[in-house]
Design an enzyme around this catalytic site. Structure first.
Site, PDB file in Angstrom:
ATOM      1  N   LYS A  13       0.828  -1.218   0.000  1.00  0.00           N
ATOM      2  CA  LYS A  13       0.000   0.000   0.000  1.00  0.00           C
ATOM      3  C   LYS A  13       0.857   1.261   0.000  1.00  0.00           C
ATOM      4  O   LYS A  13       0.599   2.200  -0.735  1.00  0.00           O
ATOM      5  CB  LYS A  13      -0.923   0.040   1.230  1.00  0.00           C
ATOM      6  CG  LYS A  13      -1.906  -1.107   1.324  1.00  0.00           C
ATOM      7  CD  LYS A  13      -2.878  -0.920   2.477  1.00  0.00           C
ATOM      8  CE  LYS A  13      -2.246  -0.957   3.854  1.00  0.00           C
ATOM      9  NZ  LYS A  13      -1.656  -2.250   4.244  1.00  0.00           N
ATOM     10  N   ARG A  88      -8.887   0.641   9.329  1.00  0.00           N
ATOM     11  CA  ARG A  88      -8.586  -0.769   9.642  1.00  0.00           C
ATOM     12  C   ARG A  88      -9.625  -1.424  10.526  1.00  0.00           C
ATOM     13  O   ARG A  88      -9.441  -2.577  10.954  1.00  0.00           O
ATOM     14  CB  ARG A  88      -7.219  -0.866  10.326  1.00  0.00           C
ATOM     15  CG  ARG A  88      -6.131  -0.405   9.391  1.00  0.00           C
ATOM     16  CD  ARG A  88      -4.764  -0.615   9.947  1.00  0.00           C
ATOM     17  NE  ARG A  88      -3.870   0.221   9.182  1.00  0.00           N
ATOM     18  CZ  ARG A  88      -2.596  -0.021   9.005  1.00  0.00           C
ATOM     19  NH1 ARG A  88      -2.033  -1.064   9.534  1.00  0.00           N
ATOM     20  NH2 ARG A  88      -1.866   0.802   8.295  1.00  0.00           N
ATOM     21  N   ARG A 127      12.189  -6.944   4.594  1.00  0.00           N
ATOM     22  CA  ARG A 127      12.209  -5.532   4.188  1.00  0.00           C
ATOM     23  C   ARG A 127      12.941  -4.676   5.221  1.00  0.00           C
ATOM     24  O   ARG A 127      12.977  -4.982   6.410  1.00  0.00           O
ATOM     25  CB  ARG A 127      10.793  -5.004   3.943  1.00  0.00           C
ATOM     26  CG  ARG A 127      10.139  -4.331   5.117  1.00  0.00           C
ATOM     27  CD  ARG A 127       8.856  -3.625   4.717  1.00  0.00           C
ATOM     28  NE  ARG A 127       8.023  -3.445   5.904  1.00  0.00           N
ATOM     29  CZ  ARG A 127       6.804  -2.954   5.886  1.00  0.00           C
ATOM     30  NH1 ARG A 127       6.231  -2.608   4.752  1.00  0.00           N
ATOM     31  NH2 ARG A 127       6.128  -2.824   7.005  1.00  0.00           N
ATOM     32  N   ARG A 156      11.823  -2.585  10.853  1.00  0.00           N
ATOM     33  CA  ARG A 156      10.777  -2.144  11.764  1.00  0.00           C
ATOM     34  C   ARG A 156      10.580  -3.187  12.855  1.00  0.00           C
ATOM     35  O   ARG A 156      10.630  -4.378  12.581  1.00  0.00           O
ATOM     36  CB  ARG A 156       9.461  -1.950  10.985  1.00  0.00           C
ATOM     37  CG  ARG A 156       9.367  -0.597  10.358  1.00  0.00           C
ATOM     38  CD  ARG A 156       8.194  -0.482   9.419  1.00  0.00           C
ATOM     39  NE  ARG A 156       6.911  -0.934   9.980  1.00  0.00           N
ATOM     40  CZ  ARG A 156       5.744  -0.705   9.380  1.00  0.00           C
ATOM     41  NH1 ARG A 156       5.695  -0.033   8.243  1.00  0.00           N
ATOM     42  NH2 ARG A 156       4.623  -1.150   9.917  1.00  0.00           N
ATOM     43  N   ARG A 167      -0.050  -9.180  13.463  1.00  0.00           N
ATOM     44  CA  ARG A 167      -0.675  -8.215  12.547  1.00  0.00           C
ATOM     45  C   ARG A 167      -1.606  -8.923  11.564  1.00  0.00           C
ATOM     46  O   ARG A 167      -2.665  -8.410  11.229  1.00  0.00           O
ATOM     47  CB  ARG A 167       0.407  -7.423  11.786  1.00  0.00           C
ATOM     48  CG  ARG A 167       1.073  -6.372  12.672  1.00  0.00           C
ATOM     49  CD  ARG A 167       2.432  -5.989  12.155  1.00  0.00           C
ATOM     50  NE  ARG A 167       2.383  -5.115  10.996  1.00  0.00           N
ATOM     51  CZ  ARG A 167       3.415  -4.930  10.181  1.00  0.00           C
ATOM     52  NH1 ARG A 167       4.554  -5.582  10.379  1.00  0.00           N
ATOM     53  NH2 ARG A 167       3.311  -4.102   9.180  1.00  0.00           N
TER      54      ARG A 167
HETATM   55  P1  AMP Z   1       1.630   0.598   8.821  1.00  0.00           P
HETATM   56  O1  AMP Z   1       2.795   1.488   8.645  1.00  0.00           O
HETATM   57  O2  AMP Z   1       0.489   1.003   7.933  1.00  0.00           O
HETATM   58  O3  AMP Z   1       1.972  -0.854   8.704  1.00  0.00           O
HETATM   59  O4  AMP Z   1       1.115   0.827  10.326  1.00  0.00           O
HETATM   60  C1  AMP Z   1       1.957   0.517  11.416  1.00  0.00           C
HETATM   61  C2  AMP Z   1       1.142   0.392  12.690  1.00  0.00           C
HETATM   62  O5  AMP Z   1       0.505   1.647  12.986  1.00  0.00           O
HETATM   63  C3  AMP Z   1       0.001  -0.609  12.660  1.00  0.00           C
HETATM   64  O6  AMP Z   1       0.439  -1.938  12.886  1.00  0.00           O
HETATM   65  C4  AMP Z   1      -0.869  -0.083  13.798  1.00  0.00           C
HETATM   66  O7  AMP Z   1      -0.309  -0.378  15.062  1.00  0.00           O
HETATM   67  C5  AMP Z   1      -0.757   1.417  13.596  1.00  0.00           C
HETATM   68  N1  AMP Z   1      -1.807   1.929  12.673  1.00  0.00           N
HETATM   69  C6  AMP Z   1      -1.636   2.548  11.474  1.00  0.00           C
HETATM   70  N2  AMP Z   1      -2.800   2.869  10.913  1.00  0.00           N
HETATM   71  C7  AMP Z   1      -3.782   2.436  11.766  1.00  0.00           C
HETATM   72  C8  AMP Z   1      -5.192   2.454  11.759  1.00  0.00           C
HETATM   73  N3  AMP Z   1      -5.897   2.972  10.753  1.00  0.00           N
HETATM   74  N4  AMP Z   1      -5.836   1.909  12.824  1.00  0.00           N
HETATM   75  C9  AMP Z   1      -5.168   1.399  13.867  1.00  0.00           C
HETATM   76  N5  AMP Z   1      -3.837   1.328  13.939  1.00  0.00           N
HETATM   77  C10 AMP Z   1      -3.128   1.846  12.901  1.00  0.00           C
END
Ligand code: AMP
Length: 213
Positions: A13, A88, A127, A156, A167
């Site tokens: 994404k 989400r 990654r 990360r 996740r």
């Molecule tokens: P990402 O970089 O999109 O993989 O997001 C990393 C982490 O941020 C996720 O695993 C969640 O802990 C938190 N996070 C990001 N976006 C959301 C969302 N819309 N709702 C809840 N947690 C989020």
């Protein structure tokens, strides 16, 4: 133009959001990036979010909707946004709809990136991401330099195996129902196969948006 990118962690994404933003002329809004920056800067938001993020759990809905409402009110988002991972849970989908209604805007389309779990695990466990601009890289080692900004690549914490497993299970239980919610709510919902090269996925995404060449 407001486009929501939806899909499992590691579906690509973020990569596609950057490309689509350039191609469609609207900026990206990624809640994950906002939260990681807040964590790095040690703000109240960052402190609140860190534990959830490190475990691979979702940050509470009210926190996310606060971030999104605040961001979308900024002038840079006046013409729209590519929303990356912003929704989400079903309450977040409902909340985003309320935010859009208040702003007299609408969600033009949801692109759902489709990919299986084996490929996700393979991608996330190999990654690295830039600690500054958050660009993701495959096949590069922690400590190397980011080609875009000169920052340092790192793994990360939530790309460790236990967090990846969590996740994916959080995705199944809390995020997957969002797909049906959009289907029922009459939003333009398109599935995009998320395997193959970055360029192939971009081509499918643009085609799904009616912008294929
Ligand atoms: P990402 O970089 O999109 O993989 O997001 C990393 C982490 O941020 C996720 O695993 C969640 O802990 C938190 N996070 C990001 N976006 C959301 C969302 N819309 N709702 C809840 N947690 C989020």
């Amino acid at each position: 133009m407001n486009i929501l990118l939806f899909g499992k962690p590691g579906a690509g994404k973020g990569t596609q959001a950057t490309i689509l933003a350039e191609s469609l002329g609207v900026p990206t809004l990624a809640t994950g990036d906002v939260l990681r920056n807040a964590t790095r800067e040690g703000t109240t938001l960052g402190k609140k979010a860190k534990e959830f993020m490190d475990r691979g759990d979702l940050v509470p809905d009210d926190v996310i909707l606060g971030i999104v409402g605040e961001a979308l009110a900024r002038p840079e988002y006046a013409r729209g946004a590519i929303l990356d991972g912003v929704v989400r849970t079903v309450p977040q989908a409902e909340g985003l709809e309320r935010v859009f209604k208040q702003m007299r805007r609408k969600l033009d389309a949801v692109l759902a990136f489709d990919i299986d779990n084996d490929e996700i695990v393979r991608r996330l466990s190999t990654r690295t991401v830039c600690n500054n601009c958050q660009t993701p890289y495959m096949g590069r080692e922690p400590g190397e330099k980011c080609e875009k900004c000169g920052g340092t690549l790192m793994r990360r914490k939530d790309d460790e195996p236990a967090a990846i497993r969590n996740r994916l299970s959080v995705y199944e239980s809390q995020t997957a129902p969002v797909f049906d919610w959009y289907k029922k709510n009459g939003t333009s919902l398109k599935t995009v196969k998320a395997i193959g090269s970055v360029a192939e996925v971009t081509r499918r995404a643009l085609e799904a948006l009616g912008r294929g060449r």
